[in-house]
Motif scaffolding. Sequence first.
Motif, PDB file in Angstrom:
ATOM      1  N   VAL A  46       0.837  -1.208   0.000  1.00 32.64           N
ATOM      2  CA  VAL A  46       0.000   0.000   0.000  1.00 32.64           C
ATOM      3  C   VAL A  46       0.868   1.252   0.000  1.00 32.64           C
ATOM      4  O   VAL A  46       0.614   2.203  -0.750  1.00 32.64           O
ATOM      5  N   ARG A  47       1.904   1.258   0.846  1.00 37.38           N
ATOM      6  CA  ARG A  47       2.780   2.437   0.902  1.00 37.38           C
ATOM      7  C   ARG A  47       3.476   2.675  -0.424  1.00 37.38           C
ATOM      8  O   ARG A  47       3.559   3.814  -0.903  1.00 37.38           O
ATOM      9  N   THR A  48       3.956   1.607  -1.037  1.00 38.36           N
ATOM     10  CA  THR A  48       4.633   1.744  -2.326  1.00 38.36           C
ATOM     11  C   THR A  48       3.660   2.204  -3.402  1.00 38.36           C
ATOM     12  O   THR A  48       3.978   3.080  -4.209  1.00 38.36           O
ATOM     13  N   GLY A  49       2.468   1.614  -3.414  1.00 32.07           N
ATOM     14  CA  GLY A  49       1.456   2.019  -4.398  1.00 32.07           C
ATOM     15  C   GLY A  49       1.058   3.476  -4.239  1.00 32.07           C
ATOM     16  O   GLY A  49       0.901   4.202  -5.234  1.00 32.07           O
ATOM     17  N   LYS A 297      12.799   5.929 -10.953  1.00 30.73           N
ATOM     18  CA  LYS A 297      12.659   4.897 -11.980  1.00 30.73           C
ATOM     19  C   LYS A 297      13.608   5.197 -13.127  1.00 30.73           C
ATOM     20  O   LYS A 297      13.744   6.351 -13.553  1.00 30.73           O
ATOM     21  N   LEU A 298      14.297   4.168 -13.611  1.00 34.90           N
ATOM     22  CA  LEU A 298      15.125   4.284 -14.805  1.00 34.90           C
ATOM     23  C   LEU A 298      14.778   3.144 -15.738  1.00 34.90           C
ATOM     24  O   LEU A 298      14.699   1.983 -15.313  1.00 34.90           O
ATOM     25  N   GLY A 299      14.551   3.457 -16.999  1.00 34.42           N
ATOM     26  CA  GLY A 299      14.271   2.452 -18.011  1.00 34.42           C
ATOM     27  C   GLY A 299      15.219   2.607 -19.184  1.00 34.42           C
ATOM     28  O   GLY A 299      15.681   3.711 -19.480  1.00 34.42           O
ATOM     29  N   MET A 300      15.508   1.518 -19.848  1.00 37.54           N
ATOM     30  CA  MET A 300      16.416   1.557 -20.990  1.00 37.54           C
ATOM     31  C   MET A 300      15.671   2.002 -22.236  1.00 37.54           C
ATOM     32  O   MET A 300      14.549   1.571 -22.502  1.00 37.54           O
ATOM     33  N   GLY A 301      16.305   2.884 -22.997  1.00 39.62           N
ATOM     34  CA  GLY A 301      15.707   3.393 -24.222  1.00 39.62           C
ATOM     35  C   GLY A 301      14.726   4.513 -23.937  1.00 39.62           C
ATOM     36  O   GLY A 301      14.552   4.959 -22.798  1.00 39.62           O
ATOM     37  N   ALA A 302      14.071   4.983 -24.999  1.00 40.75           N
ATOM     38  CA  ALA A 302      13.076   6.050 -24.874  1.00 40.75           C
ATOM     39  C   ALA A 302      11.748   5.445 -24.444  1.00 40.75           C
ATOM     40  O   ALA A 302      11.126   4.696 -25.201  1.00 40.75           O
ATOM     41  N   GLN A 303      11.325   5.746 -23.226  1.00 45.00           N
ATOM     42  CA  GLN A 303      10.065   5.206 -22.693  1.00 45.00           C
ATOM     43  C   GLN A 303       9.168   6.358 -22.273  1.00 45.00           C
ATOM     44  O   GLN A 303       9.623   7.309 -21.634  1.00 45.00           O
ATOM     45  N   GLU A 304       7.898   6.229 -22.604  1.00 44.77           N
ATOM     46  CA  GLU A 304       6.946   7.257 -22.206  1.00 44.77           C
ATOM     47  C   GLU A 304       6.708   7.205 -20.699  1.00 44.77           C
ATOM     48  O   GLU A 304       6.858   6.169 -20.053  1.00 44.77           O
ATOM     49  N   GLN A 305       6.306   8.341 -20.146  1.00 47.16           N
ATOM     50  CA  GLN A 305       6.057   8.448 -18.711  1.00 47.16           C
ATOM     51  C   GLN A 305       5.018   7.435 -18.250  1.00 47.16           C
ATOM     52  O   GLN A 305       5.215   6.744 -17.226  1.00 47.16           O
ATOM     53  N   ALA A 306       3.907   7.318 -18.986  1.00 45.49           N
ATOM     54  CA  ALA A 306       2.837   6.401 -18.585  1.00 45.49           C
ATOM     55  C   ALA A 306       3.317   4.961 -18.556  1.00 45.49           C
ATOM     56  O   ALA A 306       2.954   4.185 -17.671  1.00 45.49           O
ATOM     57  N   VAL A 307       4.153   4.577 -19.524  1.00 47.15           N
ATOM     58  CA  VAL A 307       4.677   3.216 -19.588  1.00 47.15           C
ATOM     59  C   VAL A 307       5.559   2.929 -18.381  1.00 47.15           C
ATOM     60  O   VAL A 307       5.495   1.844 -17.772  1.00 47.15           O
ATOM     61  N   MET A 308       6.366   3.905 -17.989  1.00 42.60           N
ATOM     62  CA  MET A 308       7.263   3.707 -16.855  1.00 42.60           C
ATOM     63  C   MET A 308       6.481   3.566 -15.551  1.00 42.60           C
ATOM     64  O   MET A 308       6.821   2.742 -14.699  1.00 42.60           O
ATOM     65  N   PHE A 309       5.419   4.343 -15.388  1.00 48.76           N
ATOM     66  CA  PHE A 309       4.616   4.217 -14.177  1.00 48.76           C
ATOM     67  C   PHE A 309       3.829   2.911 -14.168  1.00 48.76           C
ATOM     68  O   PHE A 309       3.666   2.277 -13.115  1.00 48.76           O
ATOM     69  N   ASP A 310       3.344   2.480 -15.327  1.00 52.15           N
ATOM     70  CA  ASP A 310       2.660   1.184 -15.404  1.00 52.15           C
ATOM     71  C   ASP A 310       3.614   0.056 -15.012  1.00 52.15           C
ATOM     72  O   ASP A 310       3.222  -0.893 -14.323  1.00 52.15           O
ATOM     73  N   ASP A 311       4.863   0.173 -15.455  1.00 56.00           N
ATOM     74  CA  ASP A 311       5.857  -0.841 -15.118  1.00 56.00           C
ATOM     75  C   ASP A 311       6.141  -0.839 -13.615  1.00 56.00           C
ATOM     76  O   ASP A 311       6.296  -1.906 -13.008  1.00 56.00           O
ATOM     77  N   SER A 317       3.069  -4.958  -7.808  1.00 59.44           N
ATOM     78  CA  SER A 317       2.061  -6.018  -7.713  1.00 59.44           C
ATOM     79  C   SER A 317       2.711  -7.397  -7.721  1.00 59.44           C
ATOM     80  O   SER A 317       2.335  -8.280  -6.937  1.00 59.44           O
ATOM     81  N   ILE A 318       3.703  -7.601  -8.595  1.00 55.70           N
ATOM     82  CA  ILE A 318       4.383  -8.896  -8.675  1.00 55.70           C
ATOM     83  C   ILE A 318       5.098  -9.204  -7.361  1.00 55.70           C
ATOM     84  O   ILE A 318       5.012 -10.325  -6.835  1.00 55.70           O
ATOM     85  N   MET A 319       5.806  -8.212  -6.818  1.00 53.07           N
ATOM     86  CA  MET A 319       6.502  -8.425  -5.553  1.00 53.07           C
ATOM     87  C   MET A 319       5.514  -8.741  -4.429  1.00 53.07           C
ATOM     88  O   MET A 319       5.771  -9.601  -3.575  1.00 53.07           O
ATOM     89  N   THR A 320       4.369  -8.060  -4.437  1.00 56.81           N
ATOM     90  CA  THR A 320       3.351  -8.314  -3.413  1.00 56.81           C
ATOM     91  C   THR A 320       2.883  -9.761  -3.457  1.00 56.81           C
ATOM     92  O   THR A 320       2.774 -10.424  -2.419  1.00 56.81           O
ATOM     93  N   TRP A 321       2.616 -10.282  -4.660  1.00 52.77           N
ATOM     94  CA  TRP A 321       2.131 -11.648  -4.782  1.00 52.77           C
ATOM     95  C   TRP A 321       3.214 -12.661  -4.459  1.00 52.77           C
ATOM     96  O   TRP A 321       2.934 -13.726  -3.882  1.00 52.77           O
ATOM     97  N   ILE A 322       4.450 -12.367  -4.805  1.00 52.48           N
ATOM     98  CA  ILE A 322       5.551 -13.279  -4.460  1.00 52.48           C
ATOM     99  C   ILE A 322       5.648 -13.426  -2.949  1.00 52.48           C
ATOM    100  O   ILE A 322       5.765 -14.538  -2.412  1.00 52.48           O
TER     101      ILE A 322
END
Length: 417
Positions: A46-49, A297-311, A317-322
């Motif tokens: 929750v805090r991270t989200g 957040k750092l992503g490789m290549g040219a990434q849009e802001q929305a894509v980076m936040f979705d990632d 979410s993945i870490m939460t389920w793990i």
Amino acid sequence: MADNYTEVTNTSWFSRLGNSFGGIGAGIVLIALATFLLYWNEGRAVRTGDAIAEAQMQTVELPGVGALDPSYDGKLVHATGRAVTEDSLTDSMFGITAKAIRLRRKVEYYQWVESSKQETRKKLGGGEETVTTYSYQMKWVGQPVDSQSFKRVEGHENMTRIQAENEDQYAANVTFGAYRLPDFLIRSISGEKAITPNLNDDQRSEIQKAFFSRAPIPDTVNEAPESGVEKVTRGPNSMVHNQGNFLYIGRRPNSPQVGDVRISFFEVPPAEVSIIAKISGDTFAPFRASNGERFYKLGMGAQEQAVMFDDAKSSNSIMTWILRIAGILLCVAGIRMIVAPLQVIADVIPLLGSIVGAGAGLVAMLLGCAWSFVVIAIAWIRFRPLLGACLLGAAVALICFLFVRGRRRKASASVQA
């Protein structure tokens, strides 16, 4: 090449029973750990989200990184540009140099490795016979293996030609247009490529001198497939070889022996990256949300802001389920250890023990899931009230199902009697 060694051990029913009662304490500890992990994980999620959502609302586009813009100082920005460095990184042990953002050394050792496989057979009276098969195989591993801990040491003794560690070096100065990238962003840059050593004779001689100057140089066999004759030689670089992307330390690069070492090198070259971070003067800092969580957040290549936040949201979410699954499994394992004595008692008759064991496993799974749901529900009531109430209802329903199922079994047993 591999060989096997088999060992047979017998455990009496009384020993098994004592061990199972001794495991009750460990089971309680596992349940306590699972409870803490499950509760903490929900709060973390929750805090991270919330931090990600707050960062997304405050992020602005930085038009360009070619020049410093004081009007963006202190703001959380999204920007794309090229991460570049003029720093030369040198591996001091092997002399490999690269103008790169990161230089990585990976060391592998050719060693005997022990693995084991167990088969347990139940005996009438509650005892167990365990057949353990130890297998030995020579393979490349990331660390030297202590062969003295092997079940069968003779014929599987390990040694190493040299001692070297894995190592990562990072450029101190990496620019992002007119800005400087801080260390936490530099370490997030990926895209490494293998470096082919191709050291000349003098360089290989210096390496050999550094490692073998106080010891006699072993004979080296130069293979000559076309003649079928092998020529044994001794020289100033006979133990150091170029082999494709590896620097090989040993007699025969094409026929590894225990103790041989191979080293590979990788570089992360300058690359285009996209970042989300807070501008601080001519560099960047993590964004600190109102709840105290940090975000960048750092992503490789040219990434849009929305894509980076979705990632970022997907990673959370993945870490939460793990962690949820890990917590549930710990809880189930803990309960299984607590009810283990029931199976051992029933193992006096192996068939009966198997039936009780299957039932105990099912009960452990159901109770473990129910307890985990209760813990997660309590955490959600604290952090996500609406969802928490729904999950608590599901946990109560599962517990009621177990209770009703137990009552029906008792009723059925009474009727049959």
